[in-house]
Design a protein around this motif. Structure first.
Motif, PDB file in Angstrom:
ATOM      1  N   GLY A 292       0.847  -1.186   0.000  1.00 27.41           N
ATOM      2  CA  GLY A 292       0.000   0.000   0.000  1.00 27.41           C
ATOM      3  C   GLY A 292       0.881   1.233   0.000  1.00 27.41           C
ATOM      4  N   ASP A 293       0.697   2.068  -1.001  1.00 28.56           N
ATOM      5  CA  ASP A 293       1.547   3.251  -1.115  1.00 28.56           C
ATOM      6  C   ASP A 293       1.395   4.194   0.078  1.00 28.56           C
ATOM      7  OD1 ASP A 293       2.670   2.525  -3.594  1.00 28.56           O
ATOM      8  OD2 ASP A 293       0.909   3.274  -4.656  1.00 28.56           O
ATOM      9  N   LYS A 294       0.156   4.393   0.523  1.00 24.86           N
ATOM     10  CA  LYS A 294      -0.078   5.327   1.629  1.00 24.86           C
ATOM     11  C   LYS A 294       0.496   4.808   2.935  1.00 24.86           C
ATOM     12  CE  LYS A 294      -4.088   7.384  -0.485  1.00 24.86           C
ATOM     13  NZ  LYS A 294      -5.531   7.539  -0.494  1.00 24.86           N
ATOM     14  N   LEU A 295       0.293   3.525   3.221  1.00 29.12           N
ATOM     15  CA  LEU A 295       0.842   2.949   4.449  1.00 29.12           C
ATOM     16  C   LEU A 295       2.364   2.945   4.414  1.00 29.12           C
ATOM     17  CD1 LEU A 295       0.377   1.547   7.157  1.00 29.12           C
ATOM     18  CD2 LEU A 295       0.274  -0.622   5.929  1.00 29.12           C
ATOM     19  N   GLN A 296       2.937   2.601   3.266  1.00 30.87           N
ATOM     20  CA  GLN A 296       4.392   2.609   3.141  1.00 30.87           C
ATOM     21  C   GLN A 296       4.936   4.029   3.309  1.00 30.87           C
ATOM     22  OE1 GLN A 296       6.249   1.843  -0.695  1.00 30.87           O
ATOM     23  NE2 GLN A 296       7.621   0.393   0.316  1.00 30.87           N
ATOM     24  N   GLY A 297       4.263   5.015   2.719  1.00 30.64           N
ATOM     25  CA  GLY A 297       4.684   6.406   2.882  1.00 30.64           C
ATOM     26  C   GLY A 297       4.585   6.870   4.322  1.00 30.64           C
ATOM     27  N   PHE A 298       3.519   6.453   5.023  1.00 28.63           N
ATOM     28  CA  PHE A 298       3.368   6.814   6.431  1.00 28.63           C
ATOM     29  C   PHE A 298       4.488   6.212   7.269  1.00 28.63           C
ATOM     30  CE2 PHE A 298       1.773   5.685  10.660  1.00 28.63           C
ATOM     31  CZ  PHE A 298       1.491   6.950  11.161  1.00 28.63           C
ATOM     32  N   ILE A 299       4.811   4.949   7.016  1.00 28.65           N
ATOM     33  CA  ILE A 299       5.861   4.291   7.798  1.00 28.65           C
ATOM     34  C   ILE A 299       7.220   4.905   7.491  1.00 28.65           C
ATOM     35  CG2 ILE A 299       7.107   2.097   8.076  1.00 28.65           C
ATOM     36  CD1 ILE A 299       4.353   0.730   7.927  1.00 28.65           C
ATOM     37  N   ARG A 300       7.505   5.155   6.209  1.00 27.93           N
ATOM     38  CA  ARG A 300       8.795   5.782   5.862  1.00 27.93           C
ATOM     39  C   ARG A 300       8.908   7.182   6.440  1.00 27.93           C
ATOM     40  NH1 ARG A 300      11.373   4.241   0.202  1.00 27.93           N
ATOM     41  NH2 ARG A 300      11.166   2.002   0.380  1.00 27.93           N
ATOM     42  N   GLY A 301       7.854   7.966   6.304  1.00 25.99           N
ATOM     43  CA  GLY A 301       7.867   9.319   6.862  1.00 25.99           C
ATOM     44  C   GLY A 301       7.938   9.305   8.373  1.00 25.99           C
ATOM     45  N   GLY A 302       7.211   8.372   9.005  1.00 24.16           N
ATOM     46  CA  GLY A 302       7.216   8.274  10.451  1.00 24.16           C
ATOM     47  C   GLY A 302       8.535   7.808  11.018  1.00 24.16           C
ATOM     48  N   ALA A 303       9.343   7.131  10.205  1.00 23.02           N
ATOM     49  CA  ALA A 303      10.649   6.668  10.675  1.00 23.02           C
ATOM     50  C   ALA A 303      11.750   7.687  10.399  1.00 23.02           C
ATOM     51  CB  ALA A 303      11.005   5.338  10.012  1.00 23.02           C
ATOM     52  N   ILE A 304      11.567   8.541   9.383  1.00 22.73           N
ATOM     53  CA  ILE A 304      12.628   9.460   8.999  1.00 22.73           C
ATOM     54  C   ILE A 304      12.409  10.883   9.518  1.00 22.73           C
ATOM     55  CG2 ILE A 304      13.768  10.553   7.019  1.00 22.73           C
ATOM     56  CD1 ILE A 304      13.260   7.944   5.489  1.00 22.73           C
ATOM     57  N   LEU A 305      11.208  11.414   9.364  1.00 24.73           N
ATOM     58  CA  LEU A 305      10.953  12.821   9.694  1.00 24.73           C
ATOM     59  C   LEU A 305      11.155  13.194  11.163  1.00 24.73           C
ATOM     60  CD1 LEU A 305       7.924  13.568   7.362  1.00 24.73           C
ATOM     61  CD2 LEU A 305      10.317  14.159   7.024  1.00 24.73           C
ATOM     62  N   PRO A 306      10.736  12.372  12.132  1.00 25.69           N
ATOM     63  CA  PRO A 306      10.884  12.808  13.522  1.00 25.69           C
ATOM     64  C   PRO A 306      12.268  12.611  14.131  1.00 25.69           C
ATOM     65  CG  PRO A 306       9.440  10.896  13.405  1.00 25.69           C
ATOM     66  CD  PRO A 306       9.888  11.202  12.023  1.00 25.69           C
ATOM     67  N   ILE A 307      13.273  12.296  13.333  1.00 32.17           N
ATOM     68  CA  ILE A 307      14.597  12.016  13.906  1.00 32.17           C
ATOM     69  C   ILE A 307      15.115  13.204  14.711  1.00 32.17           C
ATOM     70  CG2 ILE A 307      17.032  11.617  13.353  1.00 32.17           C
ATOM     71  CD1 ILE A 307      16.118   9.814  11.102  1.00 32.17           C
ATOM     72  N   VAL A 308      15.158  14.379  14.117  1.00 30.44           N
ATOM     73  CA  VAL A 308      15.737  15.550  14.803  1.00 30.44           C
ATOM     74  C   VAL A 308      14.879  16.003  15.984  1.00 30.44           C
ATOM     75  CG1 VAL A 308      16.423  17.959  14.518  1.00 30.44           C
ATOM     76  CG2 VAL A 308      17.034  16.277  12.779  1.00 30.44           C
ATOM     77  N   PRO A 309      13.541  16.224  15.800  1.00 31.36           N
ATOM     78  CA  PRO A 309      12.773  16.670  16.969  1.00 31.36           C
ATOM     79  C   PRO A 309      12.740  15.652  18.107  1.00 31.36           C
ATOM     80  CG  PRO A 309      11.393  16.687  14.986  1.00 31.36           C
ATOM     81  CD  PRO A 309      12.739  16.202  14.596  1.00 31.36           C
ATOM     82  N   LEU A 310      12.667  14.370  17.778  1.00 35.82           N
ATOM     83  CA  LEU A 310      12.625  13.357  18.826  1.00 35.82           C
ATOM     84  C   LEU A 310      13.975  13.265  19.542  1.00 35.82           C
ATOM     85  CD1 LEU A 310      10.555  11.457  19.995  1.00 35.82           C
ATOM     86  CD2 LEU A 310      11.339   9.702  18.438  1.00 35.82           C
ATOM     87  N   THR A 311      15.051  13.405  18.806  1.00 32.74           N
ATOM     88  CA  THR A 311      16.374  13.397  19.434  1.00 32.74           C
ATOM     89  C   THR A 311      16.515  14.560  20.414  1.00 32.74           C
ATOM     90  OG1 THR A 311      17.321  12.403  17.449  1.00 32.74           O
ATOM     91  CG2 THR A 311      18.859  13.430  18.978  1.00 32.74           C
TER      92      THR A 311
END
Length: 173
Positions: free
Chosen positions: A35-54
């Motif tokens: 699923g493109d949307k689920l895959q995009g959500f998982i990829r974005g959810g794993a990459i985008l919050p790196i800096v703020p979460l750190t």
């Protein structure tokens, strides 16, 4: 107040770790996401919050003895992304984001209803479509294990030929 922030941040870190695990399993094709949307959500959810979460982990756990332990998930993701980019190149990483879509279910396993042999396509934009024939084991409608097989080989006795058109890409031909 600080206790609530720590508990909330621990929950966010657990959710982030789950997304990272799913992302890495998909990235190394150990588990595929359908699923493109689920895959995009998982990829974005794993990459985008790196800096703020750190930064959040460093601020909330700054007086704790375990403050560097909270940075492990972010470091794992950064190291894996760097490894993949070095291995397949930046453009290869960018263009690997498409999901495979079933066009035809060729065979179904007589013993297991979750195992099929499928002809799949992946849209690669202006370059056309990649194609493959795979043996698929579905866990859910969104997660599956795949094993590429030779398209010219005949499967064993446990496989029943069905040739069912699915056309998930909605191609007109």
């Amino acid at each position: 107040m600080m206790r609530i922030e720590k508990k909330l941040l621990i929950g966010v870190n657990c959710l982030y770790c789950l997304l990272v695990i799913l992302y890495l399993l998909d990235l190394f094709q150990l588990l595929e996401i359908k699923g493109d949307k689920l895959q995009g959500f998982i990829r974005g959810g794993a990459i985008l919050p790196i800096v703020p979460l750190t930064l959040s982990n460093l601020l909330v756990f700054r007086k704790s003895n375990r403050k560097y332990l909270s940075l492990i998930p972010q470091l794992v993701v950064v190291c894996n992304i760097a490894f993949v980019i070095l291995k397949i190149g930046f453009l290869g990483y960018l263009f690997s984001s498409g999901t495979w879509h079933t066009q035809t279910i060729l065979y179904k396993n007589a013993r297991s209803g979750t195992r099929t042999i499928e002809f799949q396509l992946r849209d690669v934009g202006a370059f056309g479509y990649d194609e493959r024939v795979v043996e698929v084991t579905y866990f859910t409608p969104w997660f599956m294990l795949t094993k590429e097989i030779d398209p010219n080989s005949k499967p064993g006795r446990e496989w029943v030929k069905i040739n069912k058109e699915v056309n998930e890409l909605n191609l007109k031909y």
